[in-house]
Design an enzyme around this catalytic site. Structure first.
Site, PDB file in Angstrom:
ATOM      1  N   ARG A 155      -1.504  -9.400  10.467  1.00 39.72           N
ATOM      2  CA  ARG A 155      -2.155  -8.869   9.253  1.00 39.72           C
ATOM      3  C   ARG A 155      -1.571  -7.493   8.932  1.00 39.72           C
ATOM      4  O   ARG A 155      -1.280  -7.172   7.779  1.00 39.72           O
ATOM      5  CB  ARG A 155      -3.677  -8.769   9.449  1.00 39.72           C
ATOM      6  CG  ARG A 155      -4.364 -10.118   9.590  1.00 39.72           C
ATOM      7  CD  ARG A 155      -5.885 -10.005   9.452  1.00 39.72           C
ATOM      8  NE  ARG A 155      -6.536  -9.274  10.528  1.00 39.72           N
ATOM      9  CZ  ARG A 155      -6.987  -9.798  11.663  1.00 39.72           C
ATOM     10  NH1 ARG A 155      -6.855 -11.095  11.881  1.00 39.72           N
ATOM     11  NH2 ARG A 155      -7.586  -9.054  12.570  1.00 39.72           N
ATOM     12  N   LYS A 175     -13.714  -4.476 -13.240  1.00 39.08           N
ATOM     13  CA  LYS A 175     -12.802  -5.556 -12.835  1.00 39.08           C
ATOM     14  C   LYS A 175     -13.459  -6.846 -13.308  1.00 39.08           C
ATOM     15  O   LYS A 175     -14.510  -7.256 -12.797  1.00 39.08           O
ATOM     16  CB  LYS A 175     -12.600  -5.545 -11.318  1.00 39.08           C
ATOM     17  CG  LYS A 175     -11.729  -6.697 -10.821  1.00 39.08           C
ATOM     18  CD  LYS A 175     -11.056  -6.368  -9.499  1.00 39.08           C
ATOM     19  CE  LYS A 175     -10.340  -7.587  -8.935  1.00 39.08           C
ATOM     20  NZ  LYS A 175      -9.441  -7.245  -7.836  1.00 39.08           N
ATOM     21  N   GLU A 190     -16.998  -5.116 -10.086  1.00 41.06           N
ATOM     22  CA  GLU A 190     -16.413  -6.457 -10.256  1.00 41.06           C
ATOM     23  C   GLU A 190     -17.473  -7.562 -10.272  1.00 41.06           C
ATOM     24  O   GLU A 190     -17.883  -8.053  -9.218  1.00 41.06           O
ATOM     25  CB  GLU A 190     -15.406  -6.750  -9.131  1.00 41.06           C
ATOM     26  CG  GLU A 190     -14.779  -8.143  -9.262  1.00 41.06           C
ATOM     27  CD  GLU A 190     -13.771  -8.481  -8.148  1.00 41.06           C
ATOM     28  OE1 GLU A 190     -13.717  -7.758  -7.137  1.00 41.06           O
ATOM     29  OE2 GLU A 190     -13.054  -9.484  -8.303  1.00 41.06           O
ATOM     30  N   LYS A 220     -14.196  -0.728  -4.395  1.00 36.90           N
ATOM     31  CA  LYS A 220     -14.492  -1.972  -5.116  1.00 36.90           C
ATOM     32  C   LYS A 220     -15.684  -2.710  -4.510  1.00 36.90           C
ATOM     33  O   LYS A 220     -15.849  -2.711  -3.283  1.00 36.90           O
ATOM     34  CB  LYS A 220     -13.259  -2.885  -5.063  1.00 36.90           C
ATOM     35  CG  LYS A 220     -13.402  -4.131  -5.925  1.00 36.90           C
ATOM     36  CD  LYS A 220     -12.406  -5.212  -5.544  1.00 36.90           C
ATOM     37  CE  LYS A 220     -13.019  -6.184  -4.562  1.00 36.90           C
ATOM     38  NZ  LYS A 220     -12.210  -7.418  -4.382  1.00 36.90           N
TER      39      LYS A 220
HETATM   40  P1  13P Z   1      -7.795 -12.728  -7.054  1.00 45.38           P
HETATM   41  O1  13P Z   1      -6.886 -12.045  -8.031  1.00 45.38           O
HETATM   42  O2  13P Z   1      -7.094 -13.496  -6.008  1.00 45.38           O
HETATM   43  O3  13P Z   1      -8.912 -13.464  -7.726  1.00 45.38           O
HETATM   44  O4  13P Z   1      -8.513 -11.572  -6.230  1.00 45.38           O
HETATM   45  C1  13P Z   1      -9.070 -10.547  -6.935  1.00 45.38           C
HETATM   46  C2  13P Z   1     -10.071  -9.873  -6.117  1.00 45.38           C
HETATM   47  O5  13P Z   1     -11.193  -9.730  -6.478  1.00 45.38           O
HETATM   48  C3  13P Z   1      -9.686  -9.305  -4.858  1.00 45.38           C
HETATM   49  O6  13P Z   1     -10.175  -8.021  -4.889  1.00 45.38           O
END
Ligand code: 13P
Length: 340
Positions: free
Chosen positions: A46, A219, A177, A136
């Site tokens: 990772r 987001k 988000e 986030k």
């Molecule tokens: P994806 O673009 O794969 O949907 O991931 C976005 C996300 O929320 C990861 O932070």
């Protein structure tokens, strides 16, 4: 550690031609990605994969920030440089995923609420010490028979707003988000309805919790037909409906909206972003990207768990980042796909 104002950081995240690379997969999620290429999901693998993504030459032309996971923000490059310092030295802001994941919402079959508010104030203080100027939190909203419910939307909006207020108290820009999931056989009209209701609830909750919009980034998920819909909307329709949904529900004070890819192919995610920026002559906020899968997929496949493929994987990431940068300015065309 950044001492810039949250407004300055938020604007820098969506500087012209720049977007975000999400490399914040939780341990179970990165295991799924590694399983797809048959790579062992060890801590060292990772670390090595994330070093490859962070270290790609020229990537900082297109990427303003990368979102890290708790394990990753504490890891270092092979030469011992901690990842946050390595990113900062390249002009890329190290962000951090701070939510505790989506869990079943009691009393609401098939729906989730994101946990992680307990102890968040202390964790944010630590992440700021580690060098994170933005954070986030992802909420997920599922479309299905009779869902989402009001209870699910309001519980997630409330948690997002509490998280955002705590971030700003700590001098950290919240990336808020609320992801409306792509999975399902729903129409694009239904996705519009759910996305609009979700965004209105989120911005209502942000207002209640006194979140400063000038220091916040949204987001968002795009307005799309479900992945199993009988008839799926094309690029122009997705762009039109997503723009209509955002202009109807996102306040103009926000500096930027960045999209997640959510299971779109890399080319779809780029084409949709480009169509929006190409068709809108004036928008109150920047529209850019914060993709994980749509940016990483070609790089992950090229790497294939083998250090010998590192440079080629970095080139694959550079190419995708460049095309999405062009899309954030409405200057992408499909012919650019071949010019690797
Ligand atoms: P994806 O673009 O794969 O949907 O991931 C976005 C996300 O929320 C990861 O932070």
């Amino acid at each position: 550690m950044s001492s810039e104002s949250i407004e300055t950081v938020a604007n820098a995240m969506v500087a012209d031609g720049k977007g975000i690379l999400a490399i914040d997969e939780s341990s179970p999620t990165i295991k799924k990605r590694f399983d797809s290429i048959g790579a062992e999901c060890s801590e060292e693998n990772r670390r090595a994969y994330r070093e490859l993504l962070i270290g790609g030459e020229g990537i900082n032309e297109f990427i303003s920030g990368m979102i890290l996971y708790d394990e990753t923000i504490r890891q270092s490059a092979a030469d011992g440089t901690p990842f946050p310092q390595l990113l900062a030295s390249r002009g890329i802001m190290p962000g951090i995923k701070v939510d505790g994941g989506a869990k079943d919402l009691a009393g609401h079959s098939g729906e989730k609420v994101t946990e992680g508010l307990d102890g968040l104030r202390d964790r944010l203080a630590e992440y700021r010490e580690l060098g994170a100027p933005f954070a986030k939190w992802r909420a997920v909203i599922t479309i299905g028979g009779g869902i989402p419910s009001r209870g699910c939307i309001s519980a997630n909006a409330h948690a997002l707003a509490r998280y955002a207020a705590l971030c700003q108290e700590a001098g950290i820009v919240p990336m808020v988000e609320p992801e409306v999931l792509l999975e399902g056989d729903h129409s694009i009209e239904r996705c519009y309805e759910v996305t609009e209701a979700t965004l209105r609830a989120v911005f209502g909750a942000l207002y209640d919790q006194r979140v400063v919009l000038e220091g916040t980034i949204l987001k968002a998920s795009m307005v799309l037909s479900g992945n199993r819909a009988a008839k799926r909307a094309g690029v122009e329709e997705v762009a039109e409906r997503t723009l209509a949904c955002l202009t109807n529900s996102v306040p103009a004070a926000l500096p930027g909206v960045v999209f997640l890819s959510g299971g779109q192919t890399p080319v779809e995610a780029t084409a949709h972003l480009n169509a929006m920026n190409a068709m809108a002559s004036t928008l109150p906020w920047k529209l850019s990207f914060s993709y994980s899968r749509a940016l990483q997929e070609p790089a992950l496949k090229t790497w294939n768990g083998d250090a010998a493929n590192g440079k080629a994987a970095q080139a694959a990431l550079y190419h995708r980042a460049k095309l999405n940068s062009a899309a954030s300015l409405g200057r992408y065309s499909e012919s650019m796909e071949k010019a690797a």
